[in-house]
Design a protein around this motif. Structure first.
Motif, PDB file in Angstrom:
ATOM      1  N   ASP A 167       0.820  -1.209   0.000  1.00  0.00           N
ATOM      2  CA  ASP A 167       0.000   0.000   0.000  1.00  0.00           C
ATOM      3  C   ASP A 167       0.858   1.265   0.000  1.00  0.00           C
ATOM      4  N   GLU A 173       1.976  -1.666  -5.306  1.00  0.00           N
ATOM      5  CA  GLU A 173       0.786  -1.518  -6.138  1.00  0.00           C
ATOM      6  C   GLU A 173       0.812  -0.220  -6.931  1.00  0.00           C
ATOM      7  N   ILE A 177       0.425  -0.054 -10.993  1.00  0.00           N
ATOM      8  CA  ILE A 177      -0.649   0.697 -11.641  1.00  0.00           C
ATOM      9  C   ILE A 177      -0.081   1.768 -12.554  1.00  0.00           C
ATOM     10  N   GLN A 203       1.357   2.427 -18.385  1.00  0.00           N
ATOM     11  CA  GLN A 203       0.646   1.168 -18.180  1.00  0.00           C
ATOM     12  C   GLN A 203       0.433   0.430 -19.495  1.00  0.00           C
ATOM     13  N   CYS A 227      -4.904  -9.822  -4.341  1.00  0.00           N
ATOM     14  CA  CYS A 227      -5.211  -8.398  -4.458  1.00  0.00           C
ATOM     15  C   CYS A 227      -5.290  -7.973  -5.922  1.00  0.00           C
ATOM     16  N   MET A 228      -4.364  -8.445  -6.744  1.00  0.00           N
ATOM     17  CA  MET A 228      -4.355  -8.076  -8.159  1.00  0.00           C
ATOM     18  C   MET A 228      -5.574  -8.627  -8.881  1.00  0.00           C
ATOM     19  N   GLU A 230      -8.466  -8.510  -7.882  1.00  0.00           N
ATOM     20  CA  GLU A 230      -9.563  -7.565  -7.687  1.00  0.00           C
ATOM     21  C   GLU A 230      -9.442  -6.339  -8.584  1.00  0.00           C
ATOM     22  N   ASN A 231      -8.308  -6.188  -9.254  1.00  0.00           N
ATOM     23  CA  ASN A 231      -8.091  -5.062 -10.163  1.00  0.00           C
ATOM     24  C   ASN A 231      -7.996  -5.609 -11.587  1.00  0.00           C
ATOM     25  N   LEU A 233      -7.416  -4.398 -14.460  1.00  0.00           N
ATOM     26  CA  LEU A 233      -6.298  -3.898 -15.245  1.00  0.00           C
ATOM     27  C   LEU A 233      -5.014  -4.655 -14.909  1.00  0.00           C
ATOM     28  N   LEU A 234      -4.760  -4.873 -13.614  1.00  0.00           N
ATOM     29  CA  LEU A 234      -3.554  -5.584 -13.196  1.00  0.00           C
ATOM     30  C   LEU A 234      -3.669  -7.089 -13.451  1.00  0.00           C
ATOM     31  N   TRP A 235      -4.841  -7.653 -13.198  1.00  0.00           N
ATOM     32  CA  TRP A 235      -4.995  -9.099 -13.360  1.00  0.00           C
ATOM     33  C   TRP A 235      -4.853  -9.499 -14.823  1.00  0.00           C
TER      34      TRP A 235
END
Length: 378
Positions: A167, A173, A177, A203, A227-228, A230-231, A233-235
């Motif tokens: 965080d 993260e 991003i 990105q 955690c990724m 849940e995003n 764009l990152l996943w």
């Protein structure tokens, strides 16, 4: 005086090569320390020759490369950077370290981002448990379960360490991003309050993200993958997650939902009789593994394991009729500790080829890297 100590510490931090941020707070007691470090460096000039690419589809090569990176993350920063430069694929790329240490909070967390020169691929590695750091051992033992990521119960000690380096504006993260923050020439970019200069957010240039770590670092990589997920764009950019000697992270009751979310991208590697993947013990709570499991047995063992000297997925060979296809949880650690310590002591006894089924010695990162080097992978 304390102010003099702080001043000397700040001077030492500023004199390191290309340190952008390095802050330390020294406790008033000798037993407790606290520090936060952010460091960034370019890994030398881009080589003139063609840079060899690594293909995420070549799992054996990726496993060997990430084992190498995970193992050398235990070294000091300068040595780690030098070892990365020995790999042509990293030369001309970027290196970032973000660490948070607070003994009083049982936090000893290190994360590194390594970006290739073409800015297309990122490896995020979490450092594992240091044998000589009692805070790490306390963290590993802190097995209270916490519920995160929409109902998944996790090992609280692993989660606490992961969160400290994930965080925040300088956390992992934020750099995934917005990879522009890795640009060594752009020291003071504030993602929250400023727009990137000409060229925009990078990105779109980033194609793949790989997560890895040994021991505690592997556990942190698994939480990072959750955690990724849940995003979107990152996943979408997340490749495989490779862990080595990783302990159990997820509560048994959360195994099914975790497997459904990230299991297809998680590869766990276990060297021979490494005891850590069997931990934490059942007496501290029910935990389980997710993802694909691969195991390696050395060529010099007398045990009747097929494919000795190779990494093999569990469940794909006859011996799994008598050995469960997935590493299971120990009931208690104290009961097997004498066997684990005995195996560690007897390592140099040349005639002793039959080993304890629970080994601390097999947890050493060297053996993981060496197993891939034997096959010419690293």
């Amino acid at each position: 005086s304390l102010s003099i100590i702080r001043e000397v510490t700040d001077i030492a931090c500023r004199t390191e090569l290309r340190v952008h941020v390095c802050s330390s707070q020294i406790s008033t007691t000798a037993a407790m320390t606290s520090s936060t470090t952010f460091y960034k460096e370019q890994l030398g000039p881009v080589p003139a020759e063609n840079i060899p690419d690594f293909d995420g589809g070549d799992e054996e090569y990726m496993a060997g490369l990430l084992a190498y990176v995970s193992a050398w993350s235990y070294s000091n920063r300068r040595t780690f950077i030098d070892k990365l430069k020995q790999k042509p694929i990293f030369r001309g790329g970027d290196f970032m370290e973000y660490s948070v240490v607070n003994d009083a909070m049982f936090v000893v967390a290190y994360a590194y981002i390594v970006r290739t020169a073409d800015q297309r691929k990122i490896i995020c590695v979490f450092r594992g448990t240091e044998v000589d750091n009692i805070v790490n051992w306390v963290t590993d033992a802190g097995t209270k379960q916490v519920e995160r990521f929409d109902g998944i119960k996790l090992h609280s000690g692993f989660y606490r360490n992961w969160k400290e380096v994930w965080d925040g504006p300088r956390g992992v993260e934020a750099h995934l991003i917005d990879p522009y923050k890795l640009d060594a020439a752009f020291e003071d970019y504030d993602h929250a309050n400023a727009d990137p200069p000409a060229g925009g957010n990078q990105q779109d240039n980033l194609a793949e993200i790989y997560m890895t770590g040994h021991s505690l670092g592997g556990a942190m990589a698994v939480i990072a993958a959750l955690c990724m997920h849940e995003n979107p764009l990152l996943w979408h950019k997340t490749g495989t997650v490779h862990t080595y000697g990783q302990p159990m992270v997820v509560a048994s009751k959360s195994r099914a939902v975790t497997q459904a979310r990230i299991g297809e991208r998680l590869n766990r590697y276990i060297y021979f009789n490494d005891i850590v993947p069997h931990l934490p013990p059942l007496t501290t709570g029910a935990f389980d593994h997710v993802g694909y499991e691969y195991k390696y047995m050395p060529t010099d063992t007398l045990l009747p394991w097929p494919h000795r000297g190779e990494w093999r997925e569990r469940g794909n060979h006859p011996i799994d009729v008598v050995i469960r296809s997935r590493t299971t949880q120990l009931f208690t650690f104290l009961g097997v500790l004498p066997f684990a310590l005995g195996d560690f002591v007897s390592y140099n006894v040349q005639w002793m080829k039959l080993k304890s089924p629970w080994s601390l010695n097999d947890h050493i990162p060297y053996f993981y890297v060496d197993s891939f080097e034997e096959n010419g992978t690293v």
